[in-house]
Write an enzyme that holds these catalytic residues in place. Structure first.
Site, short mmCIF file in Angstrom:
data_model
loop_
_atom_site.label_atom_id
_atom_site.label_comp_id
_atom_site.label_asym_id
_atom_site.label_seq_id
_atom_site.Cartn_x
_atom_site.Cartn_y
_atom_site.Cartn_z
N PHE A 159 -0.92 6.69 -1.59
CA PHE A 159 -2.27 7.05 -2.00
C PHE A 159 -3.04 5.93 -2.65
O PHE A 159 -4.08 6.12 -3.25
CB PHE A 159 -2.25 8.29 -2.91
N GLY A 160 -2.57 4.73 -2.58
CA GLY A 160 -3.33 3.63 -3.14
C GLY A 160 -2.48 2.38 -3.20
O GLY A 160 -1.30 2.41 -2.89
N GLN A 173 0.84 -1.17 0.00
CA GLN A 173 0.00 0.00 0.00
C GLN A 173 0.89 1.23 0.00
O GLN A 173 1.67 1.42 0.92
CB GLN A 173 -0.87 -0.02 1.26
N GLY A 174 0.79 2.02 -1.05
CA GLY A 174 1.61 3.23 -1.10
C GLY A 174 0.87 4.37 -0.44
O GLY A 174 -0.18 4.18 0.16
N VAL A 197 -0.31 -0.85 -4.60
CA VAL A 197 0.74 -1.01 -5.61
C VAL A 197 0.74 -2.46 -6.07
O VAL A 197 0.70 -3.37 -5.25
CB VAL A 197 2.12 -0.66 -5.02
N LYS A 216 1.24 1.82 -9.29
CA LYS A 216 0.55 2.42 -8.15
C LYS A 216 -0.78 2.96 -8.65
O LYS A 216 -0.83 3.78 -9.55
CB LYS A 216 1.41 3.58 -7.64
N ASP A 241 8.65 11.62 4.88
CA ASP A 241 8.10 10.33 5.30
C ASP A 241 9.12 9.21 5.05
O ASP A 241 8.80 8.16 4.52
CB ASP A 241 6.78 10.04 4.59
#
Ligand SMILES: *[C@@H]1O[C@H](CO)[C@@H](O)[C@H](O)[C@H]1NC(C)=O
Ligand SMILES: *[C@@H]1O[C@H](CO)[C@@H](O)[C@H](O)[C@H]1NC(C)=O
Ligand SMILES: *[C@@H]1O[C@H](CO)[C@@H](O)[C@H](O)[C@H]1NC(C)=O
Ligand SMILES: *[C@@H]1O[C@H](CO)[C@@H](O)[C@H](O)[C@H]1NC(C)=O
Ligand SMILES: *[C@@H]1O[C@H](CO)[C@@H](O)[C@H](O)[C@H]1NC(C)=O
Ligand SMILES: *[C@@H]1O[C@H](CO)[C@@H](O)[C@H](O)[C@H]1NC(C)=O
Ligand SMILES: *[C@@H]1O[C@H](CO)[C@@H](O)[C@H](O)[C@H]1NC(C)=O
Ligand SMILES: *[C@@H]1O[C@H](CO)[C@@H](O)[C@H](O)[C@H]1NC(C)=O
Ligand SMILES: *[C@@H]1O[C@H](CO)[C@@H](O)[C@H](O)[C@H]1NC(C)=O
Ligand SMILES: *[C@@H]1O[C@H](CO)[C@@H](O)[C@H](O)[C@H]1NC(C)=O
Ligand SMILES: *[C@@H]1O[C@H](CO)[C@@H](O)[C@H](O)[C@H]1NC(C)=O
Ligand SMILES: *[C@@H]1O[C@H](CO)[C@@H](O)[C@H](O)[C@H]1NC(C)=O
Length: 834
Positions: A527-528, A524-525, A530, A544, A641
């Site tokens: 924003f959604g 999970q990246g 992968v 992604k 991050d």
């Protein structure tokens, strides 16, 4: 006989006499609180002890090492409160523990009255009470274990009603009384090993195939070095434990939290290390995802329903309470009595690869070729699997405790589903081809800073403040989708023009990822999800996919495009292209076969794989990538991050920084930003950022320091639960620094004395990076010089930041234990960041 020989003989006999005394308790030789008996090989001793944090006195068998390690306790439920106790043999031959008033607090409880016996501590840690007339053992501690299990111990199946032959946990690290967790073998159907919480299963090994438990990932390496099942001629069986290298003290212990651990003594560190544990992560907890659910650590959330099934109670499920489980979407053909649907298609099987097979398998002795048809012919058979050494396994009413493994561990499971649920979730042929001349006008209300990035980026790149370029032809050259970011009223409307970025067709990506099949999901990246994909005649790619209808995701998507499309460095992940079609928005990256550092470092199955020189080059690579972001590239970028799961590794384990969804670009001489929206990952966030929203290059340096310490120690900043010490890595490191025992921090897997100075240097630099005051932290360029020993004199670090808020997040282990077990620590967002 010479005098000398005679004297030697005398000495010898005295010595022998002494030996037999020191490992034996006789009626005439009781032991007091201050005394011990020691096994002949001096490995074990028996005597009184108090657990850390308690004043109670227990009689126990202890490993004779510098750290107090009890492996068996006699009076665990009746401790003494002073040092007046004794251990002795009573007239009736029983071994007893007496308190100061000569009251019995514990007894071996043999009823057939014996008059002449003695207790001996053997070299194997077994304490035996033997009948002196014939030397036979009439009672032994092996058959009455506490919380530990050592070489040669035998555990009988639990089915016997009166059987006390179970490993049972303590109540807490300072309280040896019988806790709620127990460990043993369940012989039903196919033998499995369990940890129970009271009588409820808490962890399960999966079936025994004669050599390994197929639900323990990479059990192959535990073969002959762990527990196994031994069948007996009369059809019964027992479990026993053995260890490959007997010269290393090793044992299994079930701790008060239900965690079964194999601990090995490391001489160099004068401490025990956990070599294996049953609970690597949340998915190992029995039935985590309920009936017909599957747990995959790389998914977010970790629980999903099997294909063809849906949550039974969607309200509960979406709240993260998965225990209610899933149910079938479509009734099976074989269950329908209705003649109207006679023409319906036959049910089929969906294959799940590399899973822990569910509980309650029933074995049938048919060949592999007949396993499927046997299941199909019986409507109540919901799944089957075939495994070497076990044969054909089938499941009835419900499928519980399924876990997806990464790698090739586990078995293939075939789950019965109705034809209509046969995994054809979405048909490419039905996909409407849309006119690509579309304009996506998004009204994204985001913080002003993201807009500032675009302004800045446009200004920098086009030399033009009134940026009004278009997002160019993202598909087949002719169409021109436009992203328009409408910001707060005082901001102008900006449009972004993207060139040079190759465009991928949606259909090709769907094919490459097998319709974004969940088995291809890598993680999970920002924003959604992968997915892994394979282009025909092309390289492997990672795709992604922006979660639909997510405004924030779109902002991060655009941010990532803007940031990363401009960057080129061997330690940054490379963007290959993008895809914008209809509702689909995707980014395509080079595929990293070794996944993320997170998986490599914290997955114990992989740890051996990274030696010190490799870890060193990973640290340096990350540092160089960060230096490029901070100084070398035309733009100055704060990643914000940086964490293990955002470091990807190529085939040679070169690190590549990824996920620029929340990165920020700075003006030439700006060196600090402020945000009202604190985004990042606890444990990696610098205090000034987490608490006040202030970020700078130094907040990235902080995250880098945490990463460095994690890489050197092999331990996650937030995962100190195994030791039952509520510490964070930073706090632990700081303590060791003050005690001048930094070597204890080093992952034993990389400990080679010839590297020690280098490793210590790295830890020292790591501590400098995580200092509380941002200005005290060195810039990344300085960090690199320190690591490479160009800067030789390192200042002493000041106390690292472990703010109250962080500490409470890191150290409290509430029932809902996500954070400490999650490999995939998902970026969290705190909107109220001041
Ligand atoms: C105790 O150990 C010594 C040497 O390790 C050995 O020679 C001796 O036989 C042992 N004694 C007993 C009673 O096993
Ligand atoms: C522990 O073992 C060492 C040898 O390894 C021995 O010298 C020492 O006496 C033992 N300690 C006790 C309390 O028996
Ligand atoms: C210790 O325990 C005994 C009973 O086992 C009790 O009578 C005594 O008061 C206790 N002493 C203390 C100091 O708590
Ligand atoms: C011994 O028997 C007594 C009385 O039956 C019981 O309370 C105690 O728990 C027993 N002890 C052990 C160690 O089994
Ligand atoms: C117990 O047995 C030992 C060895 O057989 C013997 O030396 C001792 O005298 C006996 N003690 C009693 C009380 O019978
Ligand atoms: C063990 O079971 C008890 C209730 O029987 C429950 O309160 C507790 O949370 C369970 N522990 C774990 C770690 O699941
Ligand atoms: C099977 O044999 C073993 C010893 O060989 C014995 O301990 C066990 O009780 C037997 N089990 C049954 C069910 O007869
Ligand atoms: C067992 O461990 C010791 C100490 O680490 C080591 O020297 C020895 O080579 C090991 N033996 C085997 C068979 O692996
Ligand atoms: C630790 O576990 C690995 C496999 O996971 C094994 O190869 C190694 O021998 C174990 N070490 C000890 C001391 O048991
Ligand atoms: C789902 O669970 C909630 C709370 O436990 C309950 O109120 C609701 O009735 C359940 N819904 C269904 C469909 O069972
Ligand atoms: C989870 O769901 C089950 C069944 O729907 C319910 O009984 C239980 O109380 C729920 N647990 C929590 C913590 O909400
Ligand atoms: C089908 O028939 C069986 C008995 O013939 C009955 O038990 C079952 O409930 C029926 N199923 C449905 C869906 O009607």
């Amino acid at each position: 006989m010479s005098l000398l020989q005679f004297l030697l003989m005398i000495l010898h006999s005295i010595f022998l006499e002494f030996c037999t005394c020191t490992d034996t308790i006789l009626p005439s030789h009781p032991i007091k609180d201050s005394e011990t008996i020691v096994s002949n090989n001096t490995n074990f001793k028996l005597g009184f002890f108090s657990p850390e944090g308690s004043k109670n006195r227990y009689v126990g068998i202890l490993y004779n090492v510098t750290v107090q390690t009890s492996i068996w306790v006699a009076n665990r439920d009746k401790p003494l409160n002073d040092s007046s106790g004794t251990v002795t043999i009573m007239e009736d031959g029983n071994l007893v523990v007496l308190d100061g008033q000569q009251e019995i607090v514990w007894s071996s409880n043999l009823t057939n009255s014996l008059v002449n016996s003695s207790a001996q501590l053997l070299d194997t840690w077994n304490l035996i009470l033997k009948d002196n007339s014939n030397g036979r053992a009439i009672w032994q501690s092996f058959q009455h274990p506490s919380d530990s299990c050592l070489q040669g111990m035998r555990l009988d199946p639990v089915s016997n009603e009166d059987d006390k032959n179970l490993i049972t946990s303590w109540n807490s690290p300072s309280d040896a009384s019988t806790g709620s967790f127990s460990f043993g073998v369940d012989p039903l159907n196919i033998p499995q090993v369990f940890v129970w919480n009271d009588s409820n299963p808490y962890w399960r090994s999966g079936p025994w195939n004669g050599q390994i438990f197929i639900g323990i990932p990479n059990m192959d390496s535990l073969r002959n070095n762990g527990f196994h099942v031994v069948p007996e001629d009369n059809g019964s069986l027992y479990m026993t434990v053995s260890f490959a290298n007997q010269s290393i003290p090793t044992y299994f212990v079930l701790n008060s939290k239900g965690c079964l651990m194999q601990k090995c003594w490391y001489d160099g560190y004068e401490d025990w290390r956990v070599n294996w544990t049953n609970l690597e992560n949340e998915c190992d907890v029995y039935a985590k995802c309920g009936a017909f659910g599957i747990c995959n650590l790389l998914d977010s959330p970790i629980c999903t329903c099997l294909e063809g099934f849906e949550p039974k109670n969607i309200t509960e499920w979406s709240k993260g309470n998965w225990t209610s489980g899933c149910e079938r979407k479509t009734q099976l053909q074989c269950e329908r009595n209705n003649s109207l649907v006679k023409e319906g298609k036959e049910d089929g099987f969906l294959k799940l690869t590399s899973v822990k097979v569910p509980d309650f398998a029933e074995r049938s002795y048919v060949e592999e070729a007949n396993c499927e048809s046997r299941c199909l012919s019986n409507c109540s058979c919901t799944a089957y699997s075939y495994y070497e050494g076990i044969g054909c396994m089938q499941w009835g009413a419900s499928l519980i405790d399924i876990q997806k493994f990464s790698g090739s561990s586990g078995a293939d499971l075939y789950v019965r589903v109705a034809y209509s649920d046969f995994g054809i979730a979405f048909h490419l042929s039905n996909l409407k081809k849309k006119n690509m001349d579309l304009v996506i006008a998004l009204t994204v209300t985001i913080g002003s800073i993201t807009v500032a990035i675009f302004t800045y980026w446009m200004a920098k790149r086009e030399g033009c403040k009134k940026a009004s370029a278009l997002l160019q032809s993202l598909s087949r050259g002719k169409s021109s989708p436009v992203y328009s970011y409408q910001s707060s009223p005082q901001e102008k409307l900006h449009q972004v023009y993207i060139e040079e970025l190759p465009v991928f067709e949606f259909e090709k990506l769907a094919k490459a990822t097998e319709n974004f099949h969940s088995m291809n999901k890598l993680g999970q990246g920002g924003f959604g999800p992968v997915y892994k994909g394979k282009l025909p005649d092309g390289p492997d790619i990672a795709v992604k996919r922006l979660s639909r209808s997510s405004g924030q995701g779109m902002a991060e998507f655009m941010n990532e495009v803007v940031v990363i499309s401009k960057l080129q460095h061997r330690n940054l992940v490379r963007l290959l292209g993008c895809c914008v079609e209809g509702e689909e928005t995707m980014l395509i990256y080079e595929y990293m076969p070794n996944k993320s550092l997170d998986a490599l470092l914290f997955d114990p199955r992989n740890q051996d794989f990274v030696d010190w020189s490799k870890r060193m080059s990973i640290i340096e690579g990350i540092g160089r990538g960060l230096l490029y972001l901070h100084r070398d590239s035309r733009l100055r970028i704060i990643h914000r991050d940086l964490k293990a799961s955002n470091i990807l590794l190529d085939e040679e384990l070169n690190p590549k920084i990824s996920d620029f969804g929340i990165a920020r670009i700075f003006e030439g001489n700006q060196d600090q930003g402020n945000t009202v929206r604190v985004v990042g990952t606890y444990g990696y966030m610098a205090p000034e950022y987490a608490m006040e929203g202030r970020f700078s290059e130094k907040s990235d340096v902080f995250s880098f320091g945490v990463l460095l310490l994690e890489i050197v120690s092999g331990r996650r900043n937030t995962s100190f639960y195994q030791d039952e010490h509520s510490l964070s890595l930073l706090w632990f490191a700081w303590q060791l620094w003050n005690e001048e025992k930094l070597l204890k921090l080093v992952d034993p897997k990389i400990s080679k004395s010839c590297f020690q100075t280098e490793i210590l240097r790295y830890i020292h630099v790591g501590l400098l990076c995580v200092q509380e005051v941002a200005n005290d932290r060195p810039a990344i360029s300085v960090v690199l010089s320190m690591l490479s020993n160009e800067i030789k004199d390192l200042p002493a670090p000041t106390q690292p930041a472990f703010t109250g808020r962080q500490a409470s997040l890191d150290t409290e282990f509430p029932q809902q234990s996500r954070t400490r077990w999650s490999v995939n620590n998902v970026t969290i967002t705190a909107l109220e960041g001041r």
